[in-house]
Design a protein around this motif. Structure first.
Motif, PDB file in Angstrom:
ATOM      1  N   LEU A   1     -19.058  13.462 -45.185  1.00  0.00           N
ATOM      2  CA  LEU A   1     -20.400  13.436 -45.776  1.00  0.00           C
ATOM      3  C   LEU A   1     -21.277  12.434 -45.022  1.00  0.00           C
ATOM      4  O   LEU A   1     -22.489  12.626 -44.908  1.00  0.00           O
ATOM      5  CB  LEU A   1     -20.317  13.067 -47.260  1.00  0.00           C
ATOM      6  N   ILE A   2     -20.658  11.377 -44.510  1.00  0.00           N
ATOM      7  CA  ILE A   2     -21.393  10.401 -43.701  1.00  0.00           C
ATOM      8  C   ILE A   2     -21.857  11.044 -42.405  1.00  0.00           C
ATOM      9  O   ILE A   2     -22.997  10.845 -41.964  1.00  0.00           O
ATOM     10  CB  ILE A   2     -20.509   9.167 -43.412  1.00  0.00           C
ATOM     11  N   ASN A   3     -20.974  11.842 -41.786  1.00  0.00           N
ATOM     12  CA  ASN A   3     -21.350  12.573 -40.568  1.00  0.00           C
ATOM     13  C   ASN A   3     -22.526  13.504 -40.821  1.00  0.00           C
ATOM     14  O   ASN A   3     -23.391  13.682 -39.962  1.00  0.00           O
ATOM     15  CB  ASN A   3     -20.163  13.400 -40.046  1.00  0.00           C
ATOM     16  N   VAL A   4     -22.551  14.113 -42.008  1.00  0.00           N
ATOM     17  CA  VAL A   4     -23.651  15.023 -42.349  1.00  0.00           C
ATOM     18  C   VAL A   4     -24.960  14.249 -42.472  1.00  0.00           C
ATOM     19  O   VAL A   4     -25.988  14.653 -41.921  1.00  0.00           O
ATOM     20  CB  VAL A   4     -23.357  15.780 -43.663  1.00  0.00           C
ATOM     21  N   ILE A   5     -24.923  13.124 -43.169  1.00  0.00           N
ATOM     22  CA  ILE A   5     -26.147  12.348 -43.401  1.00  0.00           C
ATOM     23  C   ILE A   5     -26.753  11.845 -42.098  1.00  0.00           C
ATOM     24  O   ILE A   5     -27.968  11.886 -41.909  1.00  0.00           O
ATOM     25  CB  ILE A   5     -25.846  11.163 -44.349  1.00  0.00           C
ATOM     26  N   ILE A   6     -25.908  11.404 -41.154  1.00  0.00           N
ATOM     27  CA  ILE A   6     -26.450  10.861 -39.902  1.00  0.00           C
ATOM     28  C   ILE A   6     -26.802  11.954 -38.900  1.00  0.00           C
ATOM     29  O   ILE A   6     -27.341  11.665 -37.834  1.00  0.00           O
ATOM     30  CB  ILE A   6     -25.492   9.839 -39.262  1.00  0.00           C
ATOM     31  N   GLY A   7     -26.497  13.209 -39.241  1.00  0.00           N
ATOM     32  CA  GLY A   7     -26.952  14.318 -38.407  1.00  0.00           C
ATOM     33  C   GLY A   7     -25.946  14.908 -37.444  1.00  0.00           C
ATOM     34  O   GLY A   7     -26.287  15.806 -36.668  1.00  0.00           O
ATOM     35  N   ASP A   8     -24.696  14.439 -37.485  1.00  0.00           N
ATOM     36  CA  ASP A   8     -23.671  14.997 -36.608  1.00  0.00           C
ATOM     37  C   ASP A   8     -23.166  16.350 -37.099  1.00  0.00           C
ATOM     38  O   ASP A   8     -22.738  17.187 -36.310  1.00  0.00           O
ATOM     39  CB  ASP A   8     -22.465  14.056 -36.503  1.00  0.00           C
ATOM     40  N   MET A   9     -23.186  16.523 -38.430  1.00  0.00           N
ATOM     41  CA  MET A   9     -22.610  17.713 -39.032  1.00  0.00           C
ATOM     42  C   MET A   9     -23.527  18.305 -40.085  1.00  0.00           C
ATOM     43  O   MET A   9     -24.541  17.714 -40.453  1.00  0.00           O
ATOM     44  CB  MET A   9     -21.246  17.382 -39.662  1.00  0.00           C
ATOM     45  N   SER A  10     -23.133  19.473 -40.562  1.00  0.00           N
ATOM     46  CA  SER A  10     -23.790  20.151 -41.677  1.00  0.00           C
ATOM     47  C   SER A  10     -22.742  20.362 -42.759  1.00  0.00           C
ATOM     48  O   SER A  10     -21.543  20.247 -42.504  1.00  0.00           O
ATOM     49  CB  SER A  10     -24.354  21.500 -41.214  1.00  0.00           C
ATOM     50  N   LEU A  11     -23.165  20.658 -43.961  1.00  0.00           N
ATOM     51  CA  LEU A  11     -22.195  20.968 -45.005  1.00  0.00           C
ATOM     52  C   LEU A  11     -21.470  22.270 -44.696  1.00  0.00           C
ATOM     53  O   LEU A  11     -20.270  22.405 -44.913  1.00  0.00           O
ATOM     54  CB  LEU A  11     -22.891  21.068 -46.368  1.00  0.00           C
ATOM     55  N   VAL A  12     -22.218  23.250 -44.162  1.00  0.00           N
ATOM     56  CA  VAL A  12     -21.641  24.557 -43.850  1.00  0.00           C
ATOM     57  C   VAL A  12     -21.879  24.883 -42.382  1.00  0.00           C
ATOM     58  O   VAL A  12     -22.997  24.726 -41.873  1.00  0.00           O
ATOM     59  CB  VAL A  12     -22.257  25.659 -44.736  1.00  0.00           C
ATOM     60  N   GLY A  13     -20.842  25.338 -41.712  1.00  0.00           N
ATOM     61  CA  GLY A  13     -20.954  25.694 -40.296  1.00  0.00           C
ATOM     62  C   GLY A  13     -19.578  25.818 -39.680  1.00  0.00           C
ATOM     63  O   GLY A  13     -18.557  25.702 -40.383  1.00  0.00           O
ATOM     64  N   PRO A  14     -19.481  26.030 -38.387  1.00  0.00           N
ATOM     65  CA  PRO A  14     -18.180  26.086 -37.710  1.00  0.00           C
ATOM     66  C   PRO A  14     -17.508  24.711 -37.766  1.00  0.00           C
ATOM     67  O   PRO A  14     -18.182  23.689 -37.654  1.00  0.00           O
ATOM     68  CB  PRO A  14     -18.546  26.441 -36.261  1.00  0.00           C
ATOM     69  N   ARG A  15     -16.194  24.683 -37.948  1.00  0.00           N
ATOM     70  CA  ARG A  15     -15.500  23.406 -37.940  1.00  0.00           C
ATOM     71  C   ARG A  15     -15.600  22.777 -36.553  1.00  0.00           C
ATOM     72  O   ARG A  15     -15.513  23.465 -35.533  1.00  0.00           O
ATOM     73  CB  ARG A  15     -14.016  23.591 -38.293  1.00  0.00           C
ATOM     74  N   PRO A  16     -15.784  21.450 -36.486  1.00  0.00           N
ATOM     75  CA  PRO A  16     -15.883  20.785 -35.179  1.00  0.00           C
ATOM     76  C   PRO A  16     -14.513  20.696 -34.504  1.00  0.00           C
ATOM     77  O   PRO A  16     -13.539  20.288 -35.129  1.00  0.00           O
ATOM     78  CB  PRO A  16     -16.418  19.400 -35.543  1.00  0.00           C
ATOM     79  N   ASP A  17     -14.445  21.103 -33.255  1.00  0.00           N
ATOM     80  CA  ASP A  17     -13.182  21.126 -32.528  1.00  0.00           C
ATOM     81  C   ASP A  17     -13.052  19.927 -31.598  1.00  0.00           C
ATOM     82  O   ASP A  17     -14.043  19.328 -31.176  1.00  0.00           O
ATOM     83  CB  ASP A  17     -13.074  22.400 -31.695  1.00  0.00           C
TER      84      ASP A  17
END
Length: 198
Positions: free
Chosen positions: A101-117
């Motif tokens: 959730l921290i990654n999402v807030i800082i903009g690295d990730m989204s709640l929904v999308g492809p898993r990061p490899d």
């Protein structure tokens, strides 16, 4: 996705992730302490993953495995001897994923999308498949839901890495391309609901 759709998705990510952290911060803190005691190291597992545009970022998870000089593969099966006692529980309940959730807030990730490899997969995509890299990687998504028992599946294979590379990975690419091409805000809500309810 249009600019308006991306803005809607990003706004939703920030608001829901902030609300989520307010609710589960104590679970993350408790899991961190347990993982730190059991592994005798940092309770967070931080690993470089491939993000939007092929850029590397630091993924944050609760540590669920001991380090091993013998086993160094990034392909994890359900019977992996590196998994700790608490780690098995954290992985089964997905508590280990909550720090993302921290990654999402800082903009690295989204709640929904492809898993990061890890490097060697998404960063090797080319042609139309490379369109997946226009998305922020997600905590959950259609491919994640289809392969929610991936570790158990890999544990039944004689060569887990080969099975992942030849069967699972190409299928995930297909699913993630379809997700991008057919994206709607409603679908994201459905994937989140399925993640929490299944």
């Amino acid at each position: 996705m249009t600019l308006r759709q991306r803005f809607l998705k990003r706004t939703f990510d920030i608001v829901l992730s902030l609300c989520g952290l307010l609710l589960v911060w104590w679970i993350i803190a408790l899991a961190f302490v347990i993982a730190a005691i059991e592994t005798r190291s940092n309770g967070f597992f931080i690993q470089k993953r491939v993000g939007k545009g092929g850029r590397l970022f630091s993924l944050i998870k609760i540590k669920t495995m001991h380090q091993s000089e013998i086993l160094t593969t990034t392909i994890t099966t359900a019977d992996d001897p590196r998994i700790t006692s608490s780690g098995a529980f954290f992985r089964r309940t997905k508590i280990d994923e909550l720090p993302q959730l921290i990654n999402v807030i800082i903009g690295d990730m989204s709640l929904v999308g492809p898993r990061p490899d890890v490097p060697g997969y998404a960063d090797t995509l080319h042609g139309e498949n490379a369109s997946i890299l226009t998305l922020r990687p997600g905590i959950t998504g259609p491919a994640t839901l289809k392969y929610k028992n991936e570790e158990a599946l890999l544990a039944t294979q004689q060569d887990p890495k080969r099975y992942n590379n030849e069967i699972i990975w190409p299928d995930k690419v297909r699913i993630n391309r379809q997700y991008l091409e057919e994206w709607t805000f409603w679908n994201d809500l459905i994937y989140l609901w399925r993640t929490l309810s299944e």
